[in-house]
Design a protein around this motif. Structure first.
Motif, PDB file in Angstrom:
ATOM      1  N   ALA A 148       0.671  -1.181  -0.102  1.00 18.76           N
ATOM      2  CA  ALA A 148       0.040  -0.015  -0.015  1.00 18.76           C
ATOM      3  C   ALA A 148       0.824   1.179   0.032  1.00 18.76           C
ATOM      4  N   ASP A 149       1.824   1.260   0.665  1.00 16.01           N
ATOM      5  CA  ASP A 149       2.788   2.640   0.836  1.00 16.01           C
ATOM      6  C   ASP A 149       3.287   2.917  -0.698  1.00 16.01           C
ATOM      7  N   LEU A 150       3.746   1.535  -1.448  1.00 14.80           N
ATOM      8  CA  LEU A 150       4.274   1.739  -2.675  1.00 14.80           C
ATOM      9  C   LEU A 150       3.047   2.463  -3.495  1.00 14.80           C
ATOM     10  N   LEU A 151       1.963   1.702  -3.365  1.00 11.53           N
ATOM     11  CA  LEU A 151       1.028   2.281  -4.359  1.00 11.53           C
ATOM     12  C   LEU A 151       0.701   3.822  -4.195  1.00 11.53           C
ATOM     13  N   ALA A 152       0.665   4.220  -2.833  1.00  8.69           N
ATOM     14  CA  ALA A 152       0.347   5.551  -2.366  1.00  8.69           C
ATOM     15  C   ALA A 152       1.254   6.589  -3.014  1.00  8.69           C
ATOM     16  N   THR A 153       2.599   6.105  -3.041  1.00  9.98           N
ATOM     17  CA  THR A 153       3.725   6.843  -3.627  1.00  9.98           C
ATOM     18  C   THR A 153       3.358   7.035  -5.174  1.00  9.98           C
ATOM     19  N   GLU A 154       2.914   5.900  -6.011  1.00 13.15           N
ATOM     20  CA  GLU A 154       2.662   6.029  -7.313  1.00 13.15           C
ATOM     21  C   GLU A 154       1.488   6.754  -7.551  1.00 13.15           C
ATOM     22  N   LEU A 155       0.519   6.725  -6.651  1.00 12.51           N
ATOM     23  CA  LEU A 155      -0.767   7.598  -7.166  1.00 12.51           C
ATOM     24  C   LEU A 155      -0.526   8.933  -6.821  1.00 12.51           C
ATOM     25  N   ARG A 156       0.189   9.170  -5.757  1.00 14.31           N
ATOM     26  CA  ARG A 156       0.515  10.806  -5.523  1.00 14.31           C
ATOM     27  C   ARG A 156       1.317  11.176  -6.846  1.00 14.31           C
ATOM     28  N   GLU A 157       2.220  10.565  -7.397  1.00 19.98           N
ATOM     29  CA  GLU A 157       3.075  10.939  -8.787  1.00 19.98           C
ATOM     30  C   GLU A 157       2.213  10.938  -9.744  1.00 19.98           C
ATOM     31  N   LEU A 158       1.165  10.411  -9.914  1.00 17.84           N
ATOM     32  CA  LEU A 158       0.176  10.563 -10.816  1.00 17.84           C
ATOM     33  C   LEU A 158      -0.886  11.521 -10.657  1.00 17.84           C
ATOM     34  N   GLY A 159      -0.845  12.256  -9.458  1.00 18.18           N
ATOM     35  CA  GLY A 159      -1.829  13.332  -9.410  1.00 18.18           C
ATOM     36  C   GLY A 159      -2.937  12.947  -8.361  1.00 18.18           C
ATOM     37  N   ALA A 160      -3.059  11.951  -7.688  1.00 16.06           N
ATOM     38  CA  ALA A 160      -4.385  11.696  -6.666  1.00 16.06           C
ATOM     39  C   ALA A 160      -4.279  12.458  -5.668  1.00 16.06           C
ATOM     40  N   ALA A 161      -5.149  12.633  -5.020  1.00 17.43           N
ATOM     41  CA  ALA A 161      -5.557  13.725  -3.873  1.00 17.43           C
ATOM     42  C   ALA A 161      -5.842  12.813  -2.583  1.00 17.43           C
ATOM     43  N   ASN A 162      -5.850  13.319  -1.415  1.00 12.12           N
ATOM     44  CA  ASN A 162      -6.406  12.625  -0.145  1.00 12.12           C
ATOM     45  C   ASN A 162      -5.982  11.010  -0.083  1.00 12.12           C
ATOM     46  N   ILE A 163      -4.928  10.698  -0.355  1.00 13.57           N
ATOM     47  CA  ILE A 163      -4.295   9.412  -0.330  1.00 13.57           C
ATOM     48  C   ILE A 163      -4.332   8.785   1.073  1.00 13.57           C
ATOM     49  N   GLU A 164      -4.717   7.641   1.185  1.00 11.09           N
ATOM     50  CA  GLU A 164      -4.876   7.097   2.352  1.00 11.09           C
ATOM     51  C   GLU A 164      -4.637   5.389   2.332  1.00 11.09           C
ATOM     52  N   PRO A 165      -3.393   5.065   2.673  1.00 10.65           N
ATOM     53  CA  PRO A 165      -3.119   3.574   2.394  1.00 10.65           C
ATOM     54  C   PRO A 165      -3.772   2.771   3.468  1.00 10.65           C
ATOM     55  N   ARG A 166      -4.301   1.464   3.147  1.00 12.51           N
ATOM     56  CA  ARG A 166      -4.933   0.716   3.954  1.00 12.51           C
ATOM     57  C   ARG A 166      -4.398  -0.612   3.800  1.00 12.51           C
ATOM     58  N   PRO A 167      -4.883  -1.617   4.578  1.00 10.34           N
ATOM     59  CA  PRO A 167      -3.899  -3.015   4.561  1.00 10.34           C
ATOM     60  C   PRO A 167      -4.016  -3.772   3.149  1.00 10.34           C
ATOM     61  N   ALA A 168      -4.922  -3.427   2.537  1.00 12.52           N
ATOM     62  CA  ALA A 168      -4.961  -4.051   0.833  1.00 12.52           C
ATOM     63  C   ALA A 168      -5.157  -3.025  -0.029  1.00 12.52           C
ATOM     64  N   GLY A 169      -4.814  -1.835  -0.052  1.00 10.99           N
ATOM     65  CA  GLY A 169      -5.207  -0.974  -1.068  1.00 10.99           C
ATOM     66  C   GLY A 169      -4.918   0.568  -0.442  1.00 10.99           C
ATOM     67  N   VAL A 170      -5.411   1.321  -1.455  1.00  5.87           N
ATOM     68  CA  VAL A 170      -5.228   2.918  -1.296  1.00  5.87           C
ATOM     69  C   VAL A 170      -6.718   3.636  -1.512  1.00  5.87           C
ATOM     70  N   ALA A 171      -7.106   4.473  -0.456  1.00 11.29           N
ATOM     71  CA  ALA A 171      -8.351   5.300  -0.979  1.00 11.29           C
ATOM     72  C   ALA A 171      -7.615   6.510  -1.300  1.00 11.29           C
ATOM     73  N   PHE A 172      -8.316   6.937  -2.501  1.00  9.33           N
ATOM     74  CA  PHE A 172      -7.919   8.325  -3.131  1.00  9.33           C
ATOM     75  C   PHE A 172      -8.771   9.313  -3.804  1.00  9.33           C
ATOM     76  N   SER A 173      -8.764  10.206  -4.071  1.00 10.06           N
ATOM     77  CA  SER A 173      -9.673  11.008  -4.650  1.00 10.06           C
ATOM     78  C   SER A 173      -9.015  11.923  -5.905  1.00 10.06           C
ATOM     79  N   GLY A 174      -9.875  12.139  -6.860  1.00  9.88           N
ATOM     80  CA  GLY A 174      -9.318  12.689  -7.910  1.00  9.88           C
ATOM     81  C   GLY A 174     -10.615  12.999  -8.993  1.00  9.88           C
ATOM     82  N   SER A 175     -10.207  13.509 -10.275  1.00  8.72           N
ATOM     83  CA  SER A 175     -11.361  13.380 -11.405  1.00  8.72           C
ATOM     84  C   SER A 175     -11.278  11.821 -11.831  1.00  8.72           C
ATOM     85  N   LEU A 176     -12.398  11.832 -12.606  1.00 11.43           N
ATOM     86  CA  LEU A 176     -12.503  10.282 -13.314  1.00 11.43           C
ATOM     87  C   LEU A 176     -11.372  10.438 -14.377  1.00 11.43           C
TER      88      LEU A 176
END
Length: 171
Positions: free
Chosen positions: A12-40
């Motif tokens: 999840a931490d690696l995925l959070a970093t990846e999503l941040r670099e892609l422009g995601a917001a409100n990133i929240e790592p969880r045990p089996a994934g990452v919650a995030f927000s952004g446009s479609l």
């Protein structure tokens, strides 16, 4: 819009970093994934470019589902006509953990029944199910008697895309 990207446990931490670099917001790592927000567009960018994520989900509803009747009612309450056009197919994937609903296949069937019953009542026809290549993939996660129903924006799991060419006959 809110999304959830699934990944293998411990990633999840690696995925959070990846999503941040892609422009995601409100990133929240969880045990089996990452919650995030952004446009479609952001979610589609994640579908296209994530290397660590498996699926990008668009959560539609979360509700109590201690038994099959509650699961059916909660799924049926969703406005499926907003997500499944006439003539389109669907497939349902479900996983359950630590819940009174213990059989994932049965939960998937109840979910499918609720979706097609609602659409049949609204339109007079029901959508077809296509487990191989559906137009819309519905993801249901039931944990501790609570269900989260999402649209899977990814289609095939990210790690399998382009994995192998078509199979050949065994020799």
């Amino acid at each position: 819009m809110n999304f959830f990207a699934t990944t293998a446990k411990g990633m999840a931490d690696l995925l959070a970093t990846e999503l941040r670099e892609l422009g995601a917001a409100n990133i929240e790592p969880r045990p089996a994934g990452v919650a995030f927000s952004g446009s479609l567009e952001m979610a589609y960018r994640a579908c296209l470019w994530t290397r660590v994520g498996n699926r990008i989900l668009l959560p539609l509803a979360s509700f109590a589902a201690a038994n099959p009747a509650e699961l059916y009612a909660g799924v049926r309450a969703i406005r499926w006509a907003d997500h499944i056009a006439r003539g389109r197919t669907l497939a349902v994937e479900c996983s359950v953990s630590r819940s009174q609903i213990t059989h994932s296949h049965y939960a998937a069937l109840k979910t499918k029944d609720a979706i097609v019953d609602r659409l049949r009542d609204e339109r007079g026809t029901r959508p077809d199910v296509d487990v191989e290549r559906p137009d819309v993939r519905v993801n249901v996660y039931v944990h501790a008697d609570r269900a989260v129903v999402s649209i899977d924006l990814s289609g095939e799991s990210q790690h399998r895309r382009g994995y192998r060419a078509a199979g050949a006959a065994a020799r």
